[in-house]
Design a protein around this motif. Structure first.
Motif, short mmCIF file in Angstrom:
data_model
loop_
_atom_site.label_atom_id
_atom_site.label_comp_id
_atom_site.label_asym_id
_atom_site.label_seq_id
_atom_site.Cartn_x
_atom_site.Cartn_y
_atom_site.Cartn_z
N SER A 22 13.41 4.35 6.22
CA SER A 22 12.82 4.51 4.90
C SER A 22 11.96 5.78 4.85
CB SER A 22 11.97 3.30 4.53
OG SER A 22 10.87 3.19 5.40
N VAL A 23 11.76 6.26 3.64
CA VAL A 23 10.85 7.38 3.37
C VAL A 23 9.84 6.87 2.37
CG1 VAL A 23 10.64 9.70 2.44
CG2 VAL A 23 12.63 9.11 3.81
N TYR A 24 8.56 7.14 2.60
CA TYR A 24 7.52 6.59 1.75
C TYR A 24 6.29 7.49 1.80
CZ TYR A 24 5.99 5.01 6.31
OH TYR A 24 5.62 4.99 7.63
N GLY A 57 9.85 16.39 -5.72
CA GLY A 57 11.11 15.66 -5.84
C GLY A 57 11.01 14.26 -5.26
N LEU A 58 10.30 14.13 -4.14
CA LEU A 58 10.11 12.81 -3.53
C LEU A 58 9.25 11.92 -4.43
CD1 LEU A 58 9.48 13.49 0.26
CD2 LEU A 58 11.43 12.33 -0.77
N ARG A 59 8.22 12.49 -5.03
CA ARG A 59 7.35 11.70 -5.90
C ARG A 59 8.10 11.17 -7.11
NH1 ARG A 59 2.48 11.20 -3.87
NH2 ARG A 59 1.57 12.92 -2.71
N GLU A 60 9.17 11.85 -7.51
CA GLU A 60 10.02 11.34 -8.59
C GLU A 60 10.89 10.19 -8.11
OE1 GLU A 60 12.23 14.70 -10.00
OE2 GLU A 60 10.62 15.32 -11.35
N GLY A 61 10.97 9.99 -6.78
CA GLY A 61 11.69 8.86 -6.21
C GLY A 61 13.20 9.02 -6.21
N ARG A 62 13.68 10.25 -6.02
CA ARG A 62 15.11 10.47 -6.10
C ARG A 62 15.71 10.94 -4.78
NH1 ARG A 62 16.23 14.29 -10.95
NH2 ARG A 62 15.94 15.63 -9.17
N ARG A 107 0.82 -1.21 0.00
CA ARG A 107 0.00 0.00 0.00
C ARG A 107 0.85 1.26 0.00
NH1 ARG A 107 -3.39 -0.34 5.16
NH2 ARG A 107 -1.32 -0.87 5.89
N TYR A 108 2.11 1.15 0.38
CA TYR A 108 2.97 2.31 0.53
C TYR A 108 3.95 2.40 -0.62
CZ TYR A 108 1.09 1.98 5.20
OH TYR A 108 0.24 1.91 6.26
N LYS A 109 4.10 3.61 -1.16
CA LYS A 109 5.07 3.84 -2.23
C LYS A 109 6.39 4.25 -1.61
CE LYS A 109 6.05 6.56 -6.27
NZ LYS A 109 6.88 7.70 -6.11
N LYS A 110 7.36 3.37 -1.68
CA LYS A 110 8.66 3.66 -1.07
C LYS A 110 9.44 4.62 -1.95
CE LYS A 110 8.93 -0.54 1.52
NZ LYS A 110 7.62 -0.95 1.13
N VAL A 111 10.04 5.61 -1.33
CA VAL A 111 10.81 6.62 -2.03
C VAL A 111 12.29 6.36 -1.81
CG1 VAL A 111 11.30 9.07 -2.20
CG2 VAL A 111 8.96 8.30 -1.80
N ALA A 112 12.68 6.12 -0.57
CA ALA A 112 14.09 5.89 -0.24
C ALA A 112 14.18 4.84 0.85
CB ALA A 112 14.75 7.18 0.21
N LEU A 113 15.22 4.04 0.80
CA LEU A 113 15.44 2.98 1.77
C LEU A 113 16.89 3.02 2.22
CD1 LEU A 113 14.00 0.52 3.04
CD2 LEU A 113 14.90 -0.84 1.18
N ASN A 114 17.10 2.98 3.53
CA ASN A 114 18.45 2.98 4.08
C ASN A 114 18.84 1.52 4.35
OD1 ASN A 114 20.84 3.48 5.36
ND2 ASN A 114 20.00 4.90 6.86
N ARG A 115 19.43 0.89 3.34
CA ARG A 115 19.73 -0.54 3.42
C ARG A 115 20.83 -0.86 4.42
NH1 ARG A 115 18.45 -3.74 -1.47
NH2 ARG A 115 20.23 -4.92 -0.75
N ARG A 116 21.79 0.04 4.62
CA ARG A 116 22.91 -0.22 5.51
C ARG A 116 22.55 -0.05 6.98
NH1 ARG A 116 27.56 -2.09 3.97
NH2 ARG A 116 28.54 -1.17 5.78
N ALA A 117 21.42 0.59 7.26
CA ALA A 117 21.07 0.91 8.64
C ALA A 117 20.97 -0.34 9.51
CB ALA A 117 19.76 1.67 8.69
N ARG A 118 20.33 -1.38 9.02
CA ARG A 118 20.17 -2.59 9.84
C ARG A 118 21.47 -3.36 10.00
NH1 ARG A 118 14.84 -3.26 11.00
NH2 ARG A 118 13.41 -2.13 9.65
N PHE A 119 22.44 -3.11 9.13
CA PHE A 119 23.75 -3.73 9.27
C PHE A 119 24.63 -2.93 10.23
CE2 PHE A 119 28.21 -4.09 7.88
CZ PHE A 119 28.41 -5.43 8.13
N GLU A 120 24.60 -1.62 10.14
CA GLU A 120 25.46 -0.75 10.94
C GLU A 120 24.95 -0.55 12.37
OE1 GLU A 120 28.34 0.72 10.07
OE2 GLU A 120 28.33 -0.05 8.02
N TYR A 121 23.63 -0.67 12.58
CA TYR A 121 23.04 -0.36 13.87
C TYR A 121 22.19 -1.50 14.39
CZ TYR A 121 24.22 4.45 12.62
OH TYR A 121 24.88 5.58 12.25
N ALA A 122 22.12 -1.60 15.71
CA ALA A 122 21.20 -2.52 16.38
C ALA A 122 19.91 -1.72 16.63
CB ALA A 122 21.79 -3.01 17.68
#
Length: 155
Positions: free
Chosen positions: A112-114, A41-46, A8-23
């Motif tokens: 994430s931003v969505y 700008g967010l709707r363009e997904g950048r 249901r949510y349109k993902k714009v940005a995802l911080n993939r390293r966050a779960r590796f770098e942080y508990a």
């Protein structure tokens, strides 16, 4: 809280390293105060949230270093790409986050931003503590072992 695989949510940005770098200790959702060109700008997904973090300032929580590129058709009313953005939280949530930030080694990071189902821009924020090098190695070992198990089960 938002599930990563919710359609249901349109993902714009995802911080993939966050779960590796942080508990990750706790996850919550917050709205953002944005300008019109930032929303476009967010709707363009950048957007990029890899180096972003949140902190408190004068009793409010702000998101810093989130990069939203300038909107091409924005002209002179365009926004600054990495400006601080105020997060919209209840007073109780703000007090809880300020208390959590007083603990040594704890930080607020965006996961994430969505856009939610109503079309509002949201950020998934996590209270997190940095992992030590040996904890990161254990994470890599566990991930590799899980991948090998799946490979073995497939055969």
């Amino acid at each position: 809280m938002v599930a990563h695989d919710d359609e249901r949510y349109k993902k714009v940005a995802l911080n993939r390293r966050a779960r590796f770098e942080y508990a990750i200790q706790e996850v919550l959702e917050a709205g953002m105060v944005l300008m019109g060109t930032e929303v476009k700008g967010l709707r363009e997904g950048r957007a990029n949230i890899t180096d972003a973090y949140a902190s408190h300032r004068e009793g409010e929580i702000w998101l810093w270093n989130m990069h939203i590129p300038e909107y091409k058709q924005g002209h002179r009313r365009n926004h600054e790409p990495t400006r601080g953005r105020k997060l919209l939280l209840s007073r109780r949530q703000v007090q809880k986050l300020i208390g959590a930030l007083k603990v040594r080694g704890v930080t607020l990071i965006p996961l994430s931003v969505y856009f939610n189902d109503r079309g509002w821009a949201k950020v998934q924020l996590a209270i997190a503590a940095g992992k030590k090098q040996h904890e990161k190695r254990e994470t890599i070992k566990a991930r590799d072992w899980k991948r090998d198990q799946q490979r073995l089960l497939k055969k």
